[in-house]
Design a protein around this motif. Sequence first.
Motif, PDB file in Angstrom:
ATOM      1  N   LYS A 124      -1.286 -17.568   4.794  1.00  0.00           N
ATOM      2  CA  LYS A 124      -1.638 -16.239   5.333  1.00  0.00           C
ATOM      3  C   LYS A 124      -0.370 -15.380   5.322  1.00  0.00           C
ATOM      4  N   ILE A 125      -0.473 -14.218   4.715  1.00  0.00           N
ATOM      5  CA  ILE A 125       0.652 -13.291   4.675  1.00  0.00           C
ATOM      6  C   ILE A 125       0.245 -12.048   5.460  1.00  0.00           C
ATOM      7  N   ASP A 126       1.048 -11.694   6.448  1.00  0.00           N
ATOM      8  CA  ASP A 126       0.732 -10.525   7.277  1.00  0.00           C
ATOM      9  C   ASP A 126       1.634  -9.351   6.911  1.00  0.00           C
ATOM     10  N   GLN A 127       1.067  -8.185   6.977  1.00  0.00           N
ATOM     11  CA  GLN A 127       1.854  -6.984   6.709  1.00  0.00           C
ATOM     12  C   GLN A 127       1.389  -5.851   7.625  1.00  0.00           C
ATOM     13  N   GLY A 128       2.346  -5.265   8.326  1.00  0.00           N
ATOM     14  CA  GLY A 128       2.020  -4.114   9.163  1.00  0.00           C
ATOM     15  C   GLY A 128       2.175  -2.833   8.342  1.00  0.00           C
ATOM     16  N   PHE A 129       1.307  -1.863   8.581  1.00  0.00           N
ATOM     17  CA  PHE A 129       1.390  -0.585   7.874  1.00  0.00           C
ATOM     18  C   PHE A 129       1.497   0.549   8.891  1.00  0.00           C
ATOM     19  N   HIS A 130       2.420   1.455   8.638  1.00  0.00           N
ATOM     20  CA  HIS A 130       2.556   2.645   9.484  1.00  0.00           C
ATOM     21  C   HIS A 130       2.580   3.838   8.547  1.00  0.00           C
ATOM     22  N   GLU A 131       1.442   4.449   8.391  1.00  0.00           N
ATOM     23  CA  GLU A 131       1.336   5.511   7.386  1.00  0.00           C
ATOM     24  C   GLU A 131       1.906   6.836   7.896  1.00  0.00           C
ATOM     25  N   GLY A 134       0.736   8.701  10.896  1.00  0.00           N
ATOM     26  CA  GLY A 134       0.831   8.045  12.199  1.00  0.00           C
ATOM     27  C   GLY A 134      -0.151   6.899  12.398  1.00  0.00           C
ATOM     28  N   PHE A 135      -1.037   6.711  11.452  1.00  0.00           N
ATOM     29  CA  PHE A 135      -2.025   5.646  11.583  1.00  0.00           C
ATOM     30  C   PHE A 135      -1.371   4.291  11.306  1.00  0.00           C
ATOM     31  N   SER A 136      -1.569   3.338  12.208  1.00  0.00           N
ATOM     32  CA  SER A 136      -0.989   2.020  11.959  1.00  0.00           C
ATOM     33  C   SER A 136      -2.072   0.948  11.978  1.00  0.00           C
ATOM     34  N   TYR A 137      -1.887   0.000  11.107  1.00  0.00           N
ATOM     35  CA  TYR A 137      -2.854  -1.089  10.990  1.00  0.00           C
ATOM     36  C   TYR A 137      -2.148  -2.288  10.396  1.00  0.00           C
ATOM     37  N   ALA A 156       2.699  -8.078  -4.669  1.00  0.00           N
ATOM     38  CA  ALA A 156       1.750  -6.951  -4.685  1.00  0.00           C
ATOM     39  C   ALA A 156       1.561  -6.379  -3.279  1.00  0.00           C
ATOM     40  N   LEU A 157       1.530  -7.254  -2.274  1.00  0.00           N
ATOM     41  CA  LEU A 157       1.381  -6.774  -0.896  1.00  0.00           C
ATOM     42  C   LEU A 157       2.641  -6.023  -0.457  1.00  0.00           C
ATOM     43  N   ASP A 158       3.804  -6.552  -0.835  1.00  0.00           N
ATOM     44  CA  ASP A 158       5.076  -5.881  -0.517  1.00  0.00           C
ATOM     45  C   ASP A 158       5.114  -4.489  -1.136  1.00  0.00           C
ATOM     46  N   GLU A 159       4.649  -4.401  -2.377  1.00  0.00           N
ATOM     47  CA  GLU A 159       4.667  -3.111  -3.085  1.00  0.00           C
ATOM     48  C   GLU A 159       3.710  -2.118  -2.420  1.00  0.00           C
ATOM     49  N   LEU A 160       2.586  -2.646  -1.978  1.00  0.00           N
ATOM     50  CA  LEU A 160       1.609  -1.790  -1.297  1.00  0.00           C
ATOM     51  C   LEU A 160       2.217  -1.227  -0.009  1.00  0.00           C
ATOM     52  N   ALA A 161       2.911  -2.112   0.714  1.00  0.00           N
ATOM     53  CA  ALA A 161       3.546  -1.692   1.970  1.00  0.00           C
ATOM     54  C   ALA A 161       4.627  -0.652   1.697  1.00  0.00           C
ATOM     55  N   ALA A 162       5.399  -0.887   0.638  1.00  0.00           N
ATOM     56  CA  ALA A 162       6.474   0.053   0.306  1.00  0.00           C
ATOM     57  C   ALA A 162       5.915   1.433  -0.042  1.00  0.00           C
ATOM     58  N   LYS A 163       4.753   1.452  -0.682  1.00  0.00           N
ATOM     59  CA  LYS A 163       4.157   2.727  -1.081  1.00  0.00           C
ATOM     60  C   LYS A 163       3.549   3.483   0.078  1.00  0.00           C
ATOM     61  N   TYR A 164       2.953   2.745   0.995  1.00  0.00           N
ATOM     62  CA  TYR A 164       2.224   3.409   2.079  1.00  0.00           C
ATOM     63  C   TYR A 164       3.004   3.524   3.389  1.00  0.00           C
ATOM     64  N   ASN A 165       3.996   2.654   3.572  1.00  0.00           N
ATOM     65  CA  ASN A 165       4.698   2.690   4.843  1.00  0.00           C
ATOM     66  C   ASN A 165       5.638   3.889   4.935  1.00  0.00           C
ATOM     67  N   GLN A 166       5.656   4.484   6.094  1.00  0.00           N
ATOM     68  CA  GLN A 166       6.544   5.604   6.382  1.00  0.00           C
ATOM     69  C   GLN A 166       7.948   5.044   6.558  1.00  0.00           C
ATOM     70  N   PRO A 167       8.976   5.573   5.842  1.00  0.00           N
ATOM     71  CA  PRO A 167      10.326   5.052   6.045  1.00  0.00           C
ATOM     72  C   PRO A 167      10.804   5.273   7.481  1.00  0.00           C
ATOM     73  N   LYS A 168      11.531   4.235   8.016  1.00  0.00           N
ATOM     74  CA  LYS A 168      12.006   4.354   9.410  1.00  0.00           C
ATOM     75  C   LYS A 168      13.249   5.215   9.458  1.00  0.00           C
TER      76      LYS A 168
ATOM     77  N   PRO B  44     -11.415   8.951  -3.718  1.00  0.00           N
ATOM     78  CA  PRO B  44     -10.002   8.591  -3.581  1.00  0.00           C
ATOM     79  C   PRO B  44      -9.572   8.557  -2.113  1.00  0.00           C
ATOM     80  N   PRO B  45      -8.773   7.573  -1.716  1.00  0.00           N
ATOM     81  CA  PRO B  45      -8.365   7.502  -0.325  1.00  0.00           C
ATOM     82  C   PRO B  45      -7.209   8.448   0.006  1.00  0.00           C
ATOM     83  N   LYS B  46      -7.303   9.153   1.128  1.00  0.00           N
ATOM     84  CA  LYS B  46      -6.171   9.969   1.571  1.00  0.00           C
ATOM     85  C   LYS B  46      -5.199   9.073   2.319  1.00  0.00           C
ATOM     86  N   SER B  47      -5.762   8.132   3.046  1.00  0.00           N
ATOM     87  CA  SER B  47      -4.950   7.139   3.741  1.00  0.00           C
ATOM     88  C   SER B  47      -5.617   5.796   3.503  1.00  0.00           C
ATOM     89  N   LEU B  48      -4.858   4.873   2.932  1.00  0.00           N
ATOM     90  CA  LEU B  48      -5.439   3.566   2.605  1.00  0.00           C
ATOM     91  C   LEU B  48      -5.981   2.875   3.859  1.00  0.00           C
TER      92      LEU B  48
END
Lengths: 168, 90
Positions: A124-131, A134-137, A156-168, B44-48
């Motif tokens: 199981k690989i967990d990843q937090g997202f903070h878009e 402000g939405f987090s999941y 692929a999950l790391d790349e997804l997080a890098a694309k969607y996560n808001q930089p701190k 298309p998603p605005k927010s995944l």
Amino acid sequence: MANSEPYEYRFLGDFDNSYIFTTRYDVVYRIRFKPSFYVLDAEPAIADNVYELVIAQIEKPEGPIPPDERILYTIAGIAEDFFKKDLNIAIYVCDDSHGKGKARKRKFDGWFVYLNFEGRGFMKIDQGFHEADGFSYSASLIFKSENRLKIQIITALDELAAKYNQPK
Amino acid sequence: MLIYETKLYKKCVLKKQCFLLIENQEKNQTDKTMKTTEQKLTEPPKSLGRWLMESKRQTQKEMQEEYRNNPVLQAIVSELKKKNGKFRTL
């Protein structure tokens, strides 16, 4: 019957990828592994095998329902059936923006440990997202530890997080 | 992010077209009352995250509605209740 005995369930078909079962208290659950090839921007061998795990209580009697550990074992049995296809990947998404979602995630993590899924050959690989809005999941990917594409899945999950996560 | 989403959307639409073709073929051969929500995911998603959570809620709702309207599913549930619900009578 022991509390660890799973309930009898039915598989509703390959296309729908869903299962259904009832409990001793007449609660009806449906579990669906929904094709989610659009989530990971990865090669088809990975992306095409991603399924979102959706658990729904579709009927329940009036009044409070006692805790029922057999549900847990039934869902575990269903998951094992789903992972008979070695390359399958399940994704479980939880809304972190409220307490209920966090509690659900803790429960899900607890199941994984309690049922010794790691010992049964799963990862199981967990990843937090903070878009940015402000939405987090959080998202958990579960797959067989012997999956020959596991490194690519993690990447692929790391790349997804890098694309969607808001930089701190 | 926009470029990624556009790419993701195009990929999704292409795959979806194949998926729908197979789906229609299978639907004709199997249970015609089974439905899917995948058509809606070509947006298309605005927010995944929001998209995934909404998709999850929608799937849960549709599974509930399908059960209410599908006699085949209800018959399966009645059969399961007889097997799994026996402790009720003890």
